[in-house]
Motif scaffolding. Structure first.
Motif, PDB file in Angstrom:
ATOM      1  N   TYR A  33       0.835  -1.193   0.000  1.00  0.00           N
ATOM      2  CA  TYR A  33       0.000   0.000   0.000  1.00  0.00           C
ATOM      3  C   TYR A  33       0.877   1.253   0.000  1.00  0.00           C
ATOM      4  O   TYR A  33       1.951   1.271   0.603  1.00  0.00           O
ATOM      5  N   LYS A  35       1.102   5.565   0.743  1.00  0.00           N
ATOM      6  CA  LYS A  35       0.623   6.477   1.767  1.00  0.00           C
ATOM      7  C   LYS A  35      -0.811   6.894   1.474  1.00  0.00           C
ATOM      8  O   LYS A  35      -1.153   7.220   0.342  1.00  0.00           O
ATOM      9  N   ILE A  39      -6.483  -0.039   3.973  1.00  0.00           N
ATOM     10  CA  ILE A  39      -6.462  -1.504   3.989  1.00  0.00           C
ATOM     11  C   ILE A  39      -7.890  -2.013   4.143  1.00  0.00           C
ATOM     12  O   ILE A  39      -8.293  -2.970   3.493  1.00  0.00           O
ATOM     13  N   ILE A  52       2.001  -6.656   9.807  1.00  0.00           N
ATOM     14  CA  ILE A  52       2.772  -5.608   9.143  1.00  0.00           C
ATOM     15  C   ILE A  52       4.209  -6.073   8.964  1.00  0.00           C
ATOM     16  O   ILE A  52       4.922  -6.319   9.937  1.00  0.00           O
ATOM     17  N   GLY A  55       6.566  -0.719   7.077  1.00  0.00           N
ATOM     18  CA  GLY A  55       5.753   0.486   7.052  1.00  0.00           C
ATOM     19  C   GLY A  55       4.954   0.704   8.321  1.00  0.00           C
ATOM     20  O   GLY A  55       5.180   0.050   9.342  1.00  0.00           O
ATOM     21  N   VAL A  57       0.812   1.718   9.896  1.00  0.00           N
ATOM     22  CA  VAL A  57      -0.636   1.720   9.654  1.00  0.00           C
ATOM     23  C   VAL A  57      -1.311   2.434  10.818  1.00  0.00           C
ATOM     24  O   VAL A  57      -0.966   2.206  11.979  1.00  0.00           O
ATOM     25  N   SER A  97      -2.730   3.031   5.484  1.00  0.00           N
ATOM     26  CA  SER A  97      -1.280   3.136   5.412  1.00  0.00           C
ATOM     27  C   SER A  97      -0.863   4.591   5.577  1.00  0.00           C
ATOM     28  O   SER A  97      -1.477   5.494   5.014  1.00  0.00           O
ATOM     29  N   ASP A  99       2.668   5.201   5.381  1.00  0.00           N
ATOM     30  CA  ASP A  99       3.992   5.211   4.770  1.00  0.00           C
ATOM     31  C   ASP A  99       3.847   5.058   3.262  1.00  0.00           C
ATOM     32  O   ASP A  99       2.844   4.532   2.772  1.00  0.00           O
ATOM     33  N   THR A 102       4.010   0.388   2.407  1.00  0.00           N
ATOM     34  CA  THR A 102       3.612  -0.443   3.546  1.00  0.00           C
ATOM     35  C   THR A 102       3.284  -1.833   3.023  1.00  0.00           C
ATOM     36  O   THR A 102       2.447  -1.992   2.144  1.00  0.00           O
ATOM     37  N   ILE A 104       1.915  -5.554   3.795  1.00  0.00           N
ATOM     38  CA  ILE A 104       1.008  -6.220   4.732  1.00  0.00           C
ATOM     39  C   ILE A 104       0.792  -7.666   4.309  1.00  0.00           C
ATOM     40  O   ILE A 104       0.550  -7.960   3.136  1.00  0.00           O
TER      41      ILE A 104
END
Length: 223
Positions: A33, A35, A39, A52, A55, A57, A97, A99, A102, A104
């Motif tokens: 993901y 920024k 999710i 995670i 990144g 969340v 997210s 970052d 990210t 996941i």
């Protein structure tokens, strides 16, 4: 990458079975993901638990007036969406997210239940984790409702110390090396970044803390 997905770095999150998880990973890819990507949203089906790998969340919700309330900011090695294991069918929060990259790992509810059935220790640790997180979130919401910003910050620093702190052998200070930005901390304690900066400097002048961009110190002589 280790079989435990960095969980060995965060003791509370050592919950996955090491001999099963690598086999699962061979047929599974992470979701990536950017920024501000979501999710999941409030009211989405709760059928997965998320790990995670990289990144950050944020978890939160919106009030009736549209104000965003941040419940938690999570980093590498942490899990979220765990309420799916309690029989909750719909999400009561969003996960987003914060970052640019990210990564996941989504784990289906059925897969997690299988791991729990095969290992009583995993089951115990997961439910202990859920209970601790609920307790912590309740405490944070209580602080947001009834305490001033300085008190909220001091409580949050104590929490950070529990999670990321250690005692300096030379000074006796408690050193906190944490993954949060000042913006993250301001969001978590329900204040603005300028107000947070003012409070940090006030605590520094009072010789309660010292800080820089990389760490916060709870000074021994403040105890």
């Amino acid at each position: 990458m280790s079989a435990l997905w960095y969980f060995e770095e965060v003791n509370l999150f050592k919950i996955l079975c090491p001999h099963k998880y690598p086999a699962y990973k061979k047929t599974h890819e992470n979701d990536v993901y950017k920024k501000s990507d979501y999710i999941y949203f409030t009211d989405d089906n709760a059928n997965k638990i998320y790990l995670i790998d990289q990144g950050k969340v944020k978890l939160g919700y919106y009030t009736e007036t549209g104000e965003e309330v941040i419940k938690a900011i999570l980093t590498k090695g942490e899990i979220f969406g765990e309420k799916a294991l309690l029989g909750i069918d719909k999400r009561n929060e969003f996960a987003q997210s914060i970052d640019n990259t990210t990564s996941i790992c989504p784990v289906s509810k059925d897969t997690m239940f299988e791991l729990m059935r095969d290992n009583a220790s995993i089951s115990f640790k997961i439910y202990k984790f859920i209970g601790l997180r609920i307790k912590r979130l309740e405490r944070r919401l209580e602080l947001l409702l009834f305490k001033d910003a300085k008190t909220r910050l001091l409580e949050f620093l104590d929490e950070l110390c529990e999670d990321y702190g250690y005692e300096c052998d030379q000074t006796g200070d408690h050193v906190i090396k944490h993954p949060y930005t000042q913006k993250d901390i301001a969001s978590l304690i329900g204040t603005s970044r300028p107000t947070l900066n003012s409070l940090l400097n006030e605590l520094k002048q009072e010789k309660i803390i010292d800080f820089n961009r990389k760490e916060i110190r709870l000074l021994k002589n403040s105890a």
